[in-house]
Design an enzyme around this catalytic site. Structure first.
Site, PDB file in Angstrom:
ATOM      1  N   ASP A 148      -7.964   6.642 -67.155  1.00 61.47           N
ATOM      2  CA  ASP A 148      -9.097   7.550 -67.346  1.00 61.47           C
ATOM      3  C   ASP A 148      -9.467   7.765 -68.815  1.00 61.47           C
ATOM      4  OD1 ASP A 148      -7.208   9.489 -68.322  1.00 61.47           O
ATOM      5  OD2 ASP A 148      -6.835  10.124 -66.260  1.00 61.47           O
ATOM      6  N   ARG A 219     -12.942  10.241 -72.521  1.00 58.33           N
ATOM      7  CA  ARG A 219     -12.217  10.697 -71.325  1.00 58.33           C
ATOM      8  C   ARG A 219     -13.208  10.657 -70.167  1.00 58.33           C
ATOM      9  NH1 ARG A 219     -10.078  12.192 -67.164  1.00 58.33           N
ATOM     10  NH2 ARG A 219      -8.211  13.491 -66.979  1.00 58.33           N
ATOM     11  N   ASP A 224      -9.102  11.978 -62.620  1.00 66.73           N
ATOM     12  CA  ASP A 224      -7.797  12.060 -63.270  1.00 66.73           C
ATOM     13  C   ASP A 224      -6.937  10.958 -62.666  1.00 66.73           C
ATOM     14  OD1 ASP A 224      -5.798  12.899 -64.902  1.00 66.73           O
ATOM     15  OD2 ASP A 224      -5.372  14.770 -63.851  1.00 66.73           O
ATOM     16  N   GLU A 227      -0.657   9.044 -64.486  1.00 63.50           N
ATOM     17  CA  GLU A 227      -0.118   8.752 -65.810  1.00 63.50           C
ATOM     18  C   GLU A 227       0.665   7.439 -65.771  1.00 63.50           C
ATOM     19  OE1 GLU A 227      -0.806  10.448 -68.471  1.00 63.50           O
ATOM     20  OE2 GLU A 227      -1.855  12.093 -67.472  1.00 63.50           O
ATOM     21  N   ARG A 261     -11.445  14.271 -77.498  1.00 60.60           N
ATOM     22  CA  ARG A 261     -12.073  13.149 -76.805  1.00 60.60           C
ATOM     23  C   ARG A 261     -13.445  13.542 -76.270  1.00 60.60           C
ATOM     24  NH1 ARG A 261      -7.183  11.959 -72.680  1.00 60.60           N
ATOM     25  NH2 ARG A 261      -7.652  14.164 -72.312  1.00 60.60           N
TER      26      ARG A 261
END
Length: 330
Positions: A148, A219, A224, A227, A261
């Site tokens: 993302d 971003r 989302d 990770e 961002r």
């Protein structure tokens, strides 16, 4: 020798160039034709091609030898980007796929095997709520940090990118170009650091020509992704990279987050990138920050089809994963 080459290159713009198929050709096709014919006179391949292909300069020279022979035999030579792409693929059919695809990208030619599709409706000039728009330079593979977030560069010659380029950056860029011409690479690297530390970088444009780009961290708004250390984190990054690598993007920036961002919607060739990430199951709808119903719909489609991260029975939300990590660290 120098004068003869100069006369040769000038001749490409003269009426005699018509016999080579350059007159009236599309810009990308004319660029290919000039480089192929220039190779006959100089035995030199274009600067910047190495950034798009994996093979050596020696291998590249071999491609141009083949292309030169084929170009002279072609009756008539290619005139449209589609014809030129087919010409390149046919001539270099026994070479690595990555090289052929990189060669096409270098000249801005379409991939002839791409499935035909109806032209995508372009996004509005500037959607309601967007603060500004960015037109990026082609995205480097290393620019995608996760599913993302992307680092992009905008040509400083662009109205948005120009702004006020610091004087020291302008000076360093000019001196770096001179150092590279003089093959003083140690000096060029030192100047490169000054440029990069200031948030800029010499970046190849779609033609492979090096321009000064200003860096923006983007971003992706409303999603989302897992990770990197989470399940499907690597797959999410690869999915985003596949969508944007080597492409010039249109970014509508709405806000700036606490990390500095730009939060924005990204389009590539008319395709809405967040939509693709949600539909492929490599991102969550980030409802805490974005309530758009279409994002929820695309997430639901992937969930129903058990695509991507939804193949797991209980995928962990990345914001919950980050919270656990912070609590654990505390």
């Amino acid at each position: 020798m120098g004068n003869s080459i100069y006369r040769f290159l000038c001749g490409l713009c003269a009426p005699s160039s018509q016999e080579h198929g350059l007159r009236g050709a599309h810009t990308a096709v004319a660029a290919l034709g000039r480089d192929v014919l220039n190779f006959e006179a100089t035995s030199q391949v274009p600067d910047g091609l190495s950034r798009h292909v994996v093979s050596s300069k020696k291998a590249q020279a071999n491609w141009y030898k083949k292309l030169l022979v084929a170009w002279k035999k072609a009756r008539p030579p290619p005139k449209t980007p589609e014809e030129a792409a087919c010409f390149v693929v046919q001539t270099l059919k026994n070479h690595q796929k990555a090289d052929v695809e990189g060669f096409l990208v270098f000249y801005g030619l379409p991939h002839p095997n791409a499935a035909p599709s109806a032209p995508a409706a372009p996004p509005p000039p500037k959607p309601q709520g967007a603060k500004f728009e960015l037109q990026t330079l082609p995205v480097d593979p290393k620019a995608v940090s996760d599913g993302d977030t992307i680092n992009v560069y905008v040509d400083t010659a662009d109205p948005r990118g120009s702004g006020s380029v610091p004087r020291e950056v302008q000076k360093a860029a000019a001196e770096r170009a001179k150092a590279r011409t003089a093959k003083d690479y140690q000096k060029a690297d030192a100047l490169q650091k000054i440029i990069v530390d200031a948030g800029y970088r010499p970046v190849p444009n779609a033609r492979g020509e090096e321009v000064l780009g200003k860096k923006y961290r983007i971003r992706l708004r409303g999603i989302d992704a897992p990770e990197s250390a989470m399940p499907y984190g690597k797959e999410a990054k690869e999915a985003l990279l596949k969508l944007v690598q080597g492409k010039s993007l249109k970014v509508f920036v709405y806000d700036e987050d606490r990390y500095g961002r730009c939060v924005g919607d990204i389009y590539c060739d008319g395709v809405f990138i967040q939509e693709q990430m949600l539909k492929k199951g490599f991102a969550w709808h980030y409802t805490a920050y974005d309530q758009r119903p279409e994002l929820a719909k695309w997430e639901k489609q992937a969930q129903t089809g058990r695509k991507g991260l939804w193949a797991s029975s209980k995928p962990q939300k990345p914001w919950e994963w980050r919270k656990e990590k912070r609590n654990g660290a505390a």
